[in-house]
Scaffold this motif. Structure first.
Motif, PDB file in Angstrom:
ATOM      1  N   ARG A  67       0.040 -46.298   7.188  1.00 50.23           N
ATOM      2  CA  ARG A  67      -0.887 -46.419   6.060  1.00 50.23           C
ATOM      3  C   ARG A  67      -0.127 -46.658   4.758  1.00 50.23           C
ATOM      4  O   ARG A  67      -0.543 -47.491   3.932  1.00 50.23           O
ATOM      5  N   GLU A  68       0.989 -45.969   4.562  1.00 46.17           N
ATOM      6  CA  GLU A  68       1.782 -46.175   3.344  1.00 46.17           C
ATOM      7  C   GLU A  68       2.356 -47.588   3.293  1.00 46.17           C
ATOM      8  O   GLU A  68       2.389 -48.220   2.226  1.00 46.17           O
ATOM      9  N   VAL A  69       2.821 -48.088   4.430  1.00 47.37           N
ATOM     10  CA  VAL A  69       3.363 -49.447   4.471  1.00 47.37           C
ATOM     11  C   VAL A  69       2.267 -50.463   4.158  1.00 47.37           C
ATOM     12  O   VAL A  69       2.477 -51.413   3.394  1.00 47.37           O
ATOM     13  N   LEU A  70       1.084 -50.267   4.731  1.00 49.33           N
ATOM     14  CA  LEU A  70      -0.028 -51.170   4.458  1.00 49.33           C
ATOM     15  C   LEU A  70      -0.469 -51.086   3.001  1.00 49.33           C
ATOM     16  O   LEU A  70      -0.795 -52.097   2.384  1.00 49.33           O
ATOM     17  N   HIS A  71      -0.460 -49.877   2.451  1.00 44.23           N
ATOM     18  CA  HIS A  71      -0.826 -49.703   1.040  1.00 44.23           C
ATOM     19  C   HIS A  71       0.094 -50.522   0.150  1.00 44.23           C
ATOM     20  O   HIS A  71      -0.350 -51.197  -0.786  1.00 44.23           O
ATOM     21  N   GLN A  79      -6.793 -55.347  -5.807  1.00 39.26           N
ATOM     22  CA  GLN A  79      -7.015 -54.347  -6.836  1.00 39.26           C
ATOM     23  C   GLN A  79      -7.114 -52.971  -6.176  1.00 39.26           C
ATOM     24  O   GLN A  79      -7.425 -52.864  -4.980  1.00 39.26           O
ATOM     25  N   PRO A  80      -6.873 -51.875  -6.950  1.00 41.40           N
ATOM     26  CA  PRO A  80      -6.868 -50.528  -6.355  1.00 41.40           C
ATOM     27  C   PRO A  80      -8.121 -50.175  -5.565  1.00 41.40           C
ATOM     28  O   PRO A  80      -8.038 -49.577  -4.488  1.00 41.40           O
ATOM     29  N   ASP A  81      -9.322 -50.544  -6.072  1.00 41.11           N
ATOM     30  CA  ASP A  81     -10.540 -50.196  -5.335  1.00 41.11           C
ATOM     31  C   ASP A  81     -10.642 -50.988  -4.034  1.00 41.11           C
ATOM     32  O   ASP A  81     -11.143 -50.481  -3.017  1.00 41.11           O
ATOM     33  N   GLU A  82     -10.136 -52.226  -4.046  1.00 37.85           N
ATOM     34  CA  GLU A  82     -10.147 -53.037  -2.820  1.00 37.85           C
ATOM     35  C   GLU A  82      -9.173 -52.469  -1.795  1.00 37.85           C
ATOM     36  O   GLU A  82      -9.448 -52.477  -0.590  1.00 37.85           O
ATOM     37  N   ILE A  83      -8.033 -51.967  -2.282  1.00 35.96           N
ATOM     38  CA  ILE A  83      -7.035 -51.370  -1.386  1.00 35.96           C
ATOM     39  C   ILE A  83      -7.636 -50.163  -0.676  1.00 35.96           C
ATOM     40  O   ILE A  83      -7.519 -50.000   0.545  1.00 35.96           O
ATOM     41  N   GLY A  84      -8.286 -49.292  -1.449  1.00 35.00           N
ATOM     42  CA  GLY A  84      -8.886 -48.096  -0.863  1.00 35.00           C
ATOM     43  C   GLY A  84      -9.924 -48.438   0.193  1.00 35.00           C
ATOM     44  O   GLY A  84      -9.969 -47.822   1.265  1.00 35.00           O
ATOM     45  N   LYS A  85     -10.743 -49.448  -0.090  1.00 35.90           N
ATOM     46  CA  LYS A  85     -11.777 -49.849   0.868  1.00 35.90           C
ATOM     47  C   LYS A  85     -11.144 -50.387   2.149  1.00 35.90           C
ATOM     48  O   LYS A  85     -11.545 -50.024   3.259  1.00 35.90           O
ATOM     49  N   ALA A  86     -10.140 -51.247   2.002  1.00 42.30           N
ATOM     50  CA  ALA A  86      -9.491 -51.842   3.175  1.00 42.30           C
ATOM     51  C   ALA A  86      -8.801 -50.781   4.027  1.00 42.30           C
ATOM     52  O   ALA A  86      -8.865 -50.815   5.262  1.00 42.30           O
ATOM     53  N   LEU A  87      -8.152 -49.823   3.378  1.00 43.67           N
ATOM     54  CA  LEU A  87      -7.469 -48.763   4.123  1.00 43.67           C
ATOM     55  C   LEU A  87      -8.462 -47.848   4.836  1.00 43.67           C
ATOM     56  O   LEU A  87      -8.217 -47.406   5.962  1.00 43.67           O
ATOM     57  N   ASP A  88      -9.585 -47.563   4.191  1.00 40.02           N
ATOM     58  CA  ASP A  88     -10.614 -46.740   4.836  1.00 40.02           C
ATOM     59  C   ASP A  88     -11.187 -47.455   6.057  1.00 40.02           C
ATOM     60  O   ASP A  88     -11.434 -46.834   7.097  1.00 40.02           O
ATOM     61  N   GLU A  89     -11.394 -48.768   5.929  1.00 38.22           N
ATOM     62  CA  GLU A  89     -11.878 -49.544   7.067  1.00 38.22           C
ATOM     63  C   GLU A  89     -10.864 -49.522   8.208  1.00 38.22           C
ATOM     64  O   GLU A  89     -11.226 -49.387   9.382  1.00 38.22           O
ATOM     65  N   PHE A  90      -9.589 -49.630   7.850  1.00 39.53           N
ATOM     66  CA  PHE A  90      -8.537 -49.636   8.861  1.00 39.53           C
ATOM     67  C   PHE A  90      -8.453 -48.287   9.565  1.00 39.53           C
ATOM     68  O   PHE A  90      -8.164 -48.225  10.762  1.00 39.53           O
ATOM     69  N   GLU A  91      -8.718 -47.202   8.843  1.00 41.63           N
ATOM     70  CA  GLU A  91      -8.710 -45.879   9.468  1.00 41.63           C
ATOM     71  C   GLU A  91      -9.753 -45.788  10.574  1.00 41.63           C
ATOM     72  O   GLU A  91      -9.540 -45.130  11.594  1.00 41.63           O
ATOM     73  N   HIS A  92     -10.877 -46.438  10.373  1.00 39.25           N
ATOM     74  CA  HIS A  92     -11.971 -46.382  11.343  1.00 39.25           C
ATOM     75  C   HIS A  92     -11.800 -47.406  12.459  1.00 39.25           C
ATOM     76  O   HIS A  92     -12.085 -47.126  13.627  1.00 39.25           O
ATOM     77  N   GLU A 123     -17.808 -59.821  12.020  1.00 35.19           N
ATOM     78  CA  GLU A 123     -18.881 -59.241  12.827  1.00 35.19           C
ATOM     79  C   GLU A 123     -18.956 -57.724  12.698  1.00 35.19           C
ATOM     80  O   GLU A 123     -19.963 -57.114  13.038  1.00 35.19           O
ATOM     81  N   ASN A 124     -17.886 -57.114  12.208  1.00 31.17           N
ATOM     82  CA  ASN A 124     -17.897 -55.667  11.965  1.00 31.17           C
ATOM     83  C   ASN A 124     -18.032 -55.324  10.478  1.00 31.17           C
ATOM     84  O   ASN A 124     -17.929 -54.161  10.105  1.00 31.17           O
ATOM     85  N   GLY A 125     -18.253 -56.341   9.656  1.00 28.82           N
ATOM     86  CA  GLY A 125     -18.465 -56.105   8.234  1.00 28.82           C
ATOM     87  C   GLY A 125     -17.235 -55.636   7.490  1.00 28.82           C
ATOM     88  O   GLY A 125     -17.352 -54.948   6.462  1.00 28.82           O
ATOM     89  N   LEU A 126     -16.040 -55.994   7.965  1.00 32.08           N
ATOM     90  CA  LEU A 126     -14.800 -55.563   7.309  1.00 32.08           C
ATOM     91  C   LEU A 126     -14.453 -56.491   6.148  1.00 32.08           C
ATOM     92  O   LEU A 126     -14.678 -57.701   6.214  1.00 32.08           O
ATOM     93  N   SER A 127     -13.873 -55.926   5.124  1.00 29.81           N
ATOM     94  CA  SER A 127     -13.463 -56.742   3.977  1.00 29.81           C
ATOM     95  C   SER A 127     -12.110 -57.394   4.203  1.00 29.81           C
ATOM     96  O   SER A 127     -11.776 -58.391   3.554  1.00 29.81           O
ATOM     97  N   ALA A 128     -11.302 -56.844   5.132  1.00 27.55           N
ATOM     98  CA  ALA A 128      -9.959 -57.359   5.375  1.00 27.55           C
ATOM     99  C   ALA A 128      -9.568 -57.078   6.822  1.00 27.55           C
ATOM    100  O   ALA A 128     -10.146 -56.196   7.479  1.00 27.55           O
ATOM    101  N   PHE A 129      -8.595 -57.837   7.309  1.00 27.19           N
ATOM    102  CA  PHE A 129      -8.066 -57.603   8.648  1.00 27.19           C
ATOM    103  C   PHE A 129      -6.575 -57.883   8.627  1.00 27.19           C
ATOM    104  O   PHE A 129      -6.072 -58.621   7.767  1.00 27.19           O
TER     105      PHE A 129
END
Length: 463
Positions: A67-71, A79-92, A123-129
């Motif tokens: 997670r730190e490397v991806l961050h 942007q910071p809010d986009e980073i948080g969203k992408a990381l939360d999606e990746f956690e799930h 198809e899973n509604g993710l903002s990033a992959f």
């Protein structure tokens, strides 16, 4: 009149091919069976489904490091809010599309694989992959192929204008600085190319990139942004250098699992024994064995290393690299860009330990399964944390995603037939109508694969 169900009316996957795949990758077979008559977009959605969160100490620590490397990587483009969203999606839904070589997306196989990942994210509604691009390859692999070349279907363009002598002697992750071969690019295009891909490349014609890998990452991100102008799902490309950063974190202290496995002589001996056992099995042909634990980097080239007398050295090169196989020295070399993890260590730190589903090609699904079994074989059942990890590893997150979509025409031709605006969304509509069975031609590619075919032949003979 009551309709009579005819089981032959519904196409089913070839039993013989699934039987061979199930010998090593039953999880891949389950994915195929569940999605055989479903649209390819459904298969992609299935691959990017949720994954159970890490539960054991080593897995939790590995996920935190990843997670730190991806961050850090996301911080370069978001942007910071986009980073948080992408990381939360990746956690799930922690999924990495791997198997991508460090090539421009005009390469057909790379494009088709990246498209599958994009479909899964959308198809899973993710903002990033996340996509992993291997960068240890040379700029030219065989004649006019590799990162230094742009394949436009009927021609191949020297992408960076680098002489072929240099192309075959430099590796993508360290060759540089580079800039685009503007003259060659301008000579190849037409009006259709300009709107669909060439204009995107030429927009970076005056940029100087530190390495070829940096250039290809930036250009590929620009291409996807042009093909998906609504920003439905953004690609995040990582490569061997991200794996090196993660590996360095694992080696920060001597109590980490990877530190113990690599540095403690008894544990490393057990690891090497497990590797040899896997290599001598019927599946050994899937294992990569080109270097010992790490690649070395010297003079813009990735070098094979062997472990001798406690040092990583270049075989038959007295003046080559020599790095003590000790935790502080390895960690420093990783951070300084002198070492890169081999595939085994790369998949441990990016996927197997942090409990991430990895999606790759037909060889990759084989060696990831073997890496998984090797790690299980070396865990200490008397250590509670390792015993917990072993229980967690009973579920293998390993999936097939390279050449599931396998168009036979060039990317240039694929794009030319589409409206200029929203190219990827138009492809999304297409692959919501085409089934997995259709795009894979009834698993024809698997049946033709030399490694899997030999496994099948070896299995049939004793029977």
């Amino acid at each position: 009149m009551t309709a009579v169900f005819d089981p032959t009316s519904t196409p089913t996957p070839p039993v013989e091919i699934l039987a061979v795949l199930s010998l090593l990758c039953p999880e891949v077979v389950r994915d195929i069976e569940q999605n055989w008559n479903a649209p390819v977009s459904d298969y992609a959605r299935h691959l990017w489904r949720p994954v159970a969160r890490p539960a054991s100490g080593p897995a939790i620590a590995a996920r935190s490091i990843l997670r730190e490397v991806l961050h850090q990587r996301l911080g370069m483009t978001m942007q910071p809010d986009e980073i948080g969203k992408a990381l939360d999606e990746f956690e799930h839904r922690p999924v990495i599309q791997s198997g991508l070589h460090c090539l421009l997306l005009m390469d057909r196989i790379t494009f088709d694989a990246l498209l599958l990942a994009w479909l899964g994210a959308v198809e899973n509604g993710l903002s990033a992959f996340v996509g992993f691009m291997g960068t240890t390859m040379t700029m030219e692999t065989v004649g006019r192929e590799g990162p230094g070349w742009l394949d436009v279907g009927d021609n191949k363009i020297n992408l960076f204008g680098m002489g072929r002598h240099k192309l075959c002697r430099k590796s993508a992750c360290v060759a540089g600085p580079v800039s685009l071969n503007k003259r060659a690019l301008e000579a190849v295009g037409d009006e259709t190319d300009g709107s669909r891909w060439l204009g995107t490349l030429l927009a970076s014609q005056d940029k100087v990139f530190e390495t070829a890998a940096d250039a290809l990452t930036a250009l590929n991100q620009d291409l996807v942004a042009n093909w998906d102008r609504a920003g439905m799902a953004l690609p995040v490309f990582i490569d061997d250098r991200a794996a090196a950063a993660a590996m360095a974190r694992h080696l920060e202290y001597d109590g980490s699992l990877l530190s113990r496995l690599l540095i403690e002589p008894a544990r490393r001996q057990r690891l090497e024994h497990a590797w040899q056992e896997a290599a001598s099995s019927p599946f050994g042909r899937f294992l990569p064995n080109a270097t010992d634990y790490f690649w070395g980097i010297r003079e813009e080239r990735v070098r094979k290393l062997v472990l001798e007398n406690g040092h990583l050295i270049e075989p038959d090169r007295p003046q080559g690299l020599s790095i003590p196989f000790e935790r502080p020295h390895l960690r420093r070399a990783l951070l300084e860009g002198v070492l890169l993890p081999n595939l085994f260590l790369t998949f441990l730190v990016l996927a197997i330990l942090p409990r991430v589903r990895v999606v790759g090609g037909l060889r990759q699904i084989g060696y990831v399964a073997l890496f998984h079994s090797i790690l299980l074989a070396v865990l200490d059942e008397n250590a509670p944390e390792e015993r917990d990890l072993a229980a967690e590893l009973q579920v293998r997150e390993n999936a097939w995603g390279m050449r599931v979509i396998d168009e036979k025409i060039s990317v240039r031709e694929q794009l030319a037939g589409l409206p200029e605006v929203a190219l990827f969304p138009n492809l999304l509509r297409q692959y919501r109508l085409r089934t997995f069975a259709e795009t894979t031609d009834d698993l024809k590619l698997v049946g033709e694969n030399a490694r899997w075919r030999k496994i099948g032949q070896a299995e049939i003979k004793p029977t």
